[in-house]
Design a protein around this motif. Structure first.
Motif, PDB file in Angstrom:
ATOM      1  N   SER A 256       0.811  -1.218   0.000  1.00 14.69           N
ATOM      2  CA  SER A 256       0.000   0.000   0.000  1.00 14.69           C
ATOM      3  C   SER A 256       0.846   1.269   0.000  1.00 14.69           C
ATOM      4  O   SER A 256       0.306   2.375   0.066  1.00 14.69           O
ATOM      5  CB  SER A 256      -0.920   0.019   1.235  1.00 14.69           C
ATOM      6  N   LEU A 257       2.153   1.128  -0.077  1.00 16.21           N
ATOM      7  CA  LEU A 257       3.049   2.285   0.013  1.00 16.21           C
ATOM      8  C   LEU A 257       2.780   3.298  -1.093  1.00 16.21           C
ATOM      9  O   LEU A 257       2.679   2.958  -2.269  1.00 16.21           O
ATOM     10  CB  LEU A 257       4.504   1.837  -0.066  1.00 16.21           C
ATOM     11  N   ARG A 258       2.709   4.572  -0.663  1.00 22.51           N
ATOM     12  CA  ARG A 258       2.652   5.678  -1.613  1.00 22.51           C
ATOM     13  C   ARG A 258       3.977   6.434  -1.654  1.00 22.51           C
ATOM     14  O   ARG A 258       4.269   7.111  -2.636  1.00 22.51           O
ATOM     15  CB  ARG A 258       1.532   6.647  -1.210  1.00 22.51           C
ATOM     16  N   GLU A 259       4.737   6.344  -0.577  1.00 15.52           N
ATOM     17  CA  GLU A 259       6.047   6.990  -0.517  1.00 15.52           C
ATOM     18  C   GLU A 259       7.087   5.998  -0.010  1.00 15.52           C
ATOM     19  O   GLU A 259       6.887   5.351   1.024  1.00 15.52           O
ATOM     20  CB  GLU A 259       6.024   8.207   0.408  1.00 15.52           C
ATOM     21  N   LEU A 260       8.191   5.874  -0.727  1.00 14.53           N
ATOM     22  CA  LEU A 260       9.300   5.014  -0.324  1.00 14.53           C
ATOM     23  C   LEU A 260      10.598   5.766  -0.547  1.00 14.53           C
ATOM     24  O   LEU A 260      10.892   6.215  -1.651  1.00 14.53           O
ATOM     25  CB  LEU A 260       9.311   3.715  -1.131  1.00 14.53           C
ATOM     26  N   SER A 261      11.384   5.921   0.532  1.00 11.34           N
ATOM     27  CA  SER A 261      12.666   6.610   0.444  1.00 11.34           C
ATOM     28  C   SER A 261      13.774   5.678   0.911  1.00 11.34           C
ATOM     29  O   SER A 261      13.759   5.194   2.046  1.00 11.34           O
ATOM     30  CB  SER A 261      12.650   7.882   1.311  1.00 11.34           C
ATOM     31  N   LEU A 262      14.721   5.426   0.022  1.00  9.74           N
ATOM     32  CA  LEU A 262      15.862   4.541   0.301  1.00  9.74           C
ATOM     33  C   LEU A 262      17.166   5.271   0.006  1.00  9.74           C
ATOM     34  O   LEU A 262      18.084   4.709  -0.596  1.00  9.74           O
ATOM     35  CB  LEU A 262      15.757   3.266  -0.543  1.00  9.74           C
ATOM     36  N   ARG A 263      17.273   6.497   0.432  1.00 15.67           N
ATOM     37  CA  ARG A 263      18.464   7.291   0.157  1.00 15.67           C
ATOM     38  C   ARG A 263      19.694   6.665   0.804  1.00 15.67           C
ATOM     39  O   ARG A 263      19.685   6.300   1.974  1.00 15.67           O
ATOM     40  CB  ARG A 263      18.294   8.708   0.694  1.00 15.67           C
ATOM     41  N   ASN A 264      20.752   6.535   0.009  1.00 17.66           N
ATOM     42  CA  ASN A 264      22.049   6.108   0.533  1.00 17.66           C
ATOM     43  C   ASN A 264      21.961   4.769   1.268  1.00 17.66           C
ATOM     44  O   ASN A 264      22.482   4.605   2.365  1.00 17.66           O
ATOM     45  CB  ASN A 264      22.617   7.185   1.473  1.00 17.66           C
ATOM     46  N   CYS A 265      21.312   3.803   0.645  1.00 19.61           N
ATOM     47  CA  CYS A 265      21.116   2.499   1.300  1.00 19.61           C
ATOM     48  C   CYS A 265      21.919   1.364   0.681  1.00 19.61           C
ATOM     49  O   CYS A 265      21.884   0.247   1.191  1.00 19.61           O
ATOM     50  CB  CYS A 265      19.642   2.126   1.289  1.00 19.61           C
TER      51      CYS A 265
ATOM     52  N   ARG B 265       5.727   8.778  -4.598  1.00 13.13           N
ATOM     53  CA  ARG B 265       7.052   9.365  -4.371  1.00 13.13           C
ATOM     54  C   ARG B 265       8.063   8.231  -4.197  1.00 13.13           C
ATOM     55  O   ARG B 265       7.860   7.336  -3.368  1.00 13.13           O
ATOM     56  CB  ARG B 265       7.055  10.257  -3.134  1.00 13.13           C
ATOM     57  N   LEU B 266       9.157   8.291  -4.942  1.00 13.10           N
ATOM     58  CA  LEU B 266      10.227   7.296  -4.863  1.00 13.10           C
ATOM     59  C   LEU B 266      11.563   8.015  -4.844  1.00 13.10           C
ATOM     60  O   LEU B 266      11.876   8.781  -5.748  1.00 13.10           O
ATOM     61  CB  LEU B 266      10.161   6.336  -6.058  1.00 13.10           C
ATOM     62  N   ASP B 267      12.351   7.767  -3.787  1.00 10.53           N
ATOM     63  CA  ASP B 267      13.647   8.433  -3.621  1.00 10.53           C
ATOM     64  C   ASP B 267      14.736   7.377  -3.524  1.00 10.53           C
ATOM     65  O   ASP B 267      14.800   6.621  -2.560  1.00 10.53           O
ATOM     66  CB  ASP B 267      13.627   9.293  -2.348  1.00 10.53           C
TER      67      ASP B 267
ATOM     68  N   LEU C 283      10.211  11.826  -8.173  1.00  8.81           N
ATOM     69  CA  LEU C 283      11.188  10.769  -8.440  1.00  8.81           C
ATOM     70  C   LEU C 283      12.595  11.322  -8.296  1.00  8.81           C
ATOM     71  O   LEU C 283      12.944  12.329  -8.917  1.00  8.81           O
ATOM     72  CB  LEU C 283      10.989  10.212  -9.859  1.00  8.81           C
ATOM     73  N   ASN C 284      13.407  10.677  -7.459  1.00  5.63           N
ATOM     74  CA  ASN C 284      14.801  11.071  -7.261  1.00  5.63           C
ATOM     75  C   ASN C 284      15.701   9.896  -7.625  1.00  5.63           C
ATOM     76  O   ASN C 284      15.716   8.876  -6.939  1.00  5.63           O
ATOM     77  CB  ASN C 284      15.033  11.489  -5.808  1.00  5.63           C
ATOM     78  N   LEU C 285      16.443  10.054  -8.712  1.00  3.93           N
ATOM     79  CA  LEU C 285      17.378   9.029  -9.176  1.00  3.93           C
ATOM     80  C   LEU C 285      18.807   9.563  -9.194  1.00  3.93           C
ATOM     81  O   LEU C 285      19.662   9.034  -9.912  1.00  3.93           O
ATOM     82  CB  LEU C 285      16.982   8.550 -10.577  1.00  3.93           C
ATOM     83  N   ALA C 286      19.069  10.600  -8.421  1.00  6.25           N
ATOM     84  CA  ALA C 286      20.418  11.170  -8.375  1.00  6.25           C
ATOM     85  C   ALA C 286      21.402  10.145  -7.844  1.00  6.25           C
ATOM     86  O   ALA C 286      21.132   9.462  -6.852  1.00  6.25           O
ATOM     87  CB  ALA C 286      20.425  12.414  -7.489  1.00  6.25           C
TER      88      ALA C 286
END
Length: 654
Positions: free
Chosen positions: A429-438, A458-460, A484-487
């Motif tokens: 059910s996720l609408r936002e997932l952030s995995l920065r620097n993982c 939102r996907l980071d 969307l963050n793909l940096a």
């Protein structure tokens, strides 16, 4: 088991969590207050420390939240903070130093900015970034010096990871620091006064807040000074600490200032206590209980109306303003307060990021019992040094992850392949997932199960290496994607292919970050021009073609809502492109042209004239302009213009 016994068990666990929270702050220090603070320090068992001063520089980096440089480069990376200063006392923008991704509050003003979960948990000065560094020798810390060579003033907090496996804050700024005017444009050796502790350390964490930085902060080195500690003695000290920490009776005695003599025979001291002193202990506890009961009776005589008479909904609303630690503490006041403080509605959102230093597997276990309707969870920065086991995290997600709509795991050290698989299966059910620097390059984690997610908005994946095929699959499966963050997401990802997939399936995109990614060309820009709702794009360092043709113009024509446009070091930019920016970007608020060469100053002036909403313009390392013109433009148009440069060293950030 009856419901009453369940409540008692939960109360016991809540008390244990509060004890754990307290133990990481004051108890560790108080436990060793009896140390002799002479030249040769001794603990209660007679272990000695060497008394001489040792200064040492960071040996390597344990962890960090962000860096300006890439993992396959040596410029502006976290590893540059190790060793002796390379540039200090010189001041300027040097690639040999460590720099972080952001500065000022410009990223907080951008359309992609996200609100904090449970803002009441945040400290007075929140941290935007951190770095953890390791030193070779254990010392009792007396000095920590940070060598700042560009835009000093971001440091707000210093932590030490002690031999007791707990974090202690050695220094904290009471306000966001602004260097005095006389040290602007000067390098700084910042060495704040530290809290005195008698616990050895060789791991230091620095936390930064960039709110008032005029530009990127850069750090050359970190020095740790203190009295050297013998490693063998330090380990024995830790063993001693563990024995005392686990003795709950002794800790209770210390809290009522009852301290039996335990310096004698360790095999007999507990038996002697029961024989000689137990009655005294019981009397003290009984007296305290009688006083408490008397106070309660007195209060009841004064007034028969109390908090218990207020509607439960009102009490719940009042408690919703409490931070997490306060919720645990207030639950120990009374049975009624406990019932309110453990209500699931108070735990529908959990932000453990500010409590990274005390978050543990035990805490997750307790929260799992309370957060039965959990919607949002932030575990960013947690899990370093195995404070949370992947097994316990996986168990938590299995119990509470099915209702999650927001999950943030930035710089989280918990994840393994099994955890990722659980996330993909349970958290559908996720609408936002952030995995920065993982994860690192090459990928150490298999994220393939994330292809099951189909509701993301939102996907980071900033600075997280992920398989190119998975990114394409997630874009196709999540057609409601807005941010969307793909940096920095790895050199294997072809951004033209990503852009074409976005243009086909994700046309409602509002923000897109491709900073320092690879293989984006005019083909990708043309595909992205189908996203008419774009308000923010960052193509810095990823458009390296000689010519972009009309692709940038087509993007600007179709994406009229653009508020933020970052084009740092885009070599194909021409006078004609800058003219198009001026004519087509009426809503533009932030523009980054850092490192773009060959543009006439008339085109920059045209942007300032026509982009009436412009607030930030980065012209660092651009040619054909000088400082006097920049100062005049900034005053005339009320725009914050950045124009960093190093004399005789052009385009340093290349």
């Amino acid at each position: 088991m009856s419901s009453a016994s369940d409540d008692d068990l939960c109360k016991t666990e809540a008390g244990a969590i509060v004890d754990f929270i307290n133990r990481g702050t004051t108890d560790d220090i108080e436990l060793y207050n009896h140390f002799d603070d002479s030249e040769a320090i001794k603990d209660s068992e007679g272990f000695c420390y060497a008394g001489y001063r040792l200064d040492q520089y960071a040996l390597h980096v344990v962890d960090f939240s962000s860096q300006y440089g890439s993992d396959y480069s040596i410029s502006y990376t976290a590893d540059n903070i190790t060793g002796k200063p390379r540039k200090y006392p010189e001041y300027g923008d040097f690639p040999e130093t460590y720099a972080m991704r952001t500065y000022g509050d410009w990223w907080q003003r951008a359309p992609s900015h996200i609100k904090e979960i449970q803002p009441q948990n945040l400290p007075k000065i929140p941290a935007h970034d951190f770095i953890v560094v390791y030193f070779e020798e254990y010392v009792l810390p007396e000095e920590i010096a940070v060598f700042e060579t560009f835009n000093p003033g971001a440091l707000v907090r210093i932590w030490a990871y002690t031999i007791t496996k707990t974090w202690i804050c050695l220094w904290e700024s009471d306000q966001i620091h602004k260097p005095p005017q006389h040290i602007f444009n000067k390098a700084r050796r910042f060495s704040p006064e530290l809290k005195k502790i008698n616990l050895p350390t060789r791991i230091i964490r620095l936390e930064f807040n960039h709110s008032y930085l005029s530009y990127f902060a850069e750090i050359d080195a970190v020095l740790l000074g203190g009295r050297k500690v013998n490693v063998d003695s330090a380990q024995r000290l830790f063993d001693c600490y563990e024995r005392q920490r686990k003795c709950s009776i002794l800790r209770k005695l210390q809290r009522i200032q009852f301290r039996p003599n335990i310096r004698g025979n360790y095999h007999n001291h507990l038996r002697e206590f029961f024989t000689n002193d137990l009655n005294k202990f019981i009397n003290v506890v009984s007296q305290n209980s009688e006083i408490a009961m008397y106070d309660q009776v007195s209060e009841s005589r004064i007034s028969h109306i109390g908090l218990k008479d207020m509607p439960f909904e009102i009490m719940l609303k009042i408690f919703s303003y409490l931070d997490l630690i306060s919720l645990f503490l207030v639950g120990k006041v009374s049975k009624y307060f406990y019932d309110v403080s453990t209500h699931p509605l108070l735990y529908s959102e959990l932000n453990l990021k500010p409590y990274w230093h005390i978050t543990s597997s035990d805490l997750l276990c307790t929260l799992a019992k309370r957060a039965t309707i959990l919607k949002k969870l932030d575990l960013s920065w947690c899990g370093l040094f195995n404070s949370i086991s992947p097994t316990e995290f996986k168990k938590f997600i299995q119990q509470r992850g099915d209702s999650l709509i927001c999950l943030r795991l930035d710089s989280c050290k918990i994840l393994n392949a099994s955890c990722i698989e659980t996330l993909g299966i349970v958290c559908d059910s996720l609408r936002e997932l952030s995995l920065r620097n993982c994860s690192t390059d090459p990928p150490l984690l298999n994220f393939s199960c994330l292809a099951n997610l189909k509701n993301l908005e939102r996907l980071d994946l900033f600075q997280t290496v992920i398989e190119p095929e998975l990114i394409l699959a997630m874009l196709e499966n999540n057609r409601k994607l807005k941010h969307l963050n793909l940096a920095f997401c790895g050199i294997a990802v072809n951004m033209d292919a990503v852009a074409q997939r976005i243009g086909q399936y994700n046309q409602n995109l509002i923000s897109l970050d491709m900073w320092k990614s690879r293989f984006l060309s005019a083909v990708g820009l043309e595909a992205l021009s189908k996203c008419h709702d774009l308000e923010e794009v960052d193509f810095g360092w990823c458009l390296r073609e000689i010519s972009l043709g009309d692709s940038l113009k087509q993007l600007l024509l179709n994406c009229t809502k653009l508020k933020k446009l970052f084009l740092a070091t885009v070599r194909g930019i021409t006078d004609h492109d800058v003219e198009n920016i001026a004519n087509l970007c009426g809503n533009l608020e932030q523009l980054d042209l850092m490192g773009v060469s060959g543009i006439s100053k008339e085109r920059y002036y045209e942007i300032l004239m026509k982009c009436k909403k412009l607030q930030l313009l980065d012209l660092s390392f651009c040619d054909n302009i000088d400082d006097e013109e920049i100062a005049f433009w900034a005053r005339t148009f009320k725009v914050n213009i950045k124009c960093s440069h190093i004399p005789n060293v052009p385009n340093v950030r290349y």
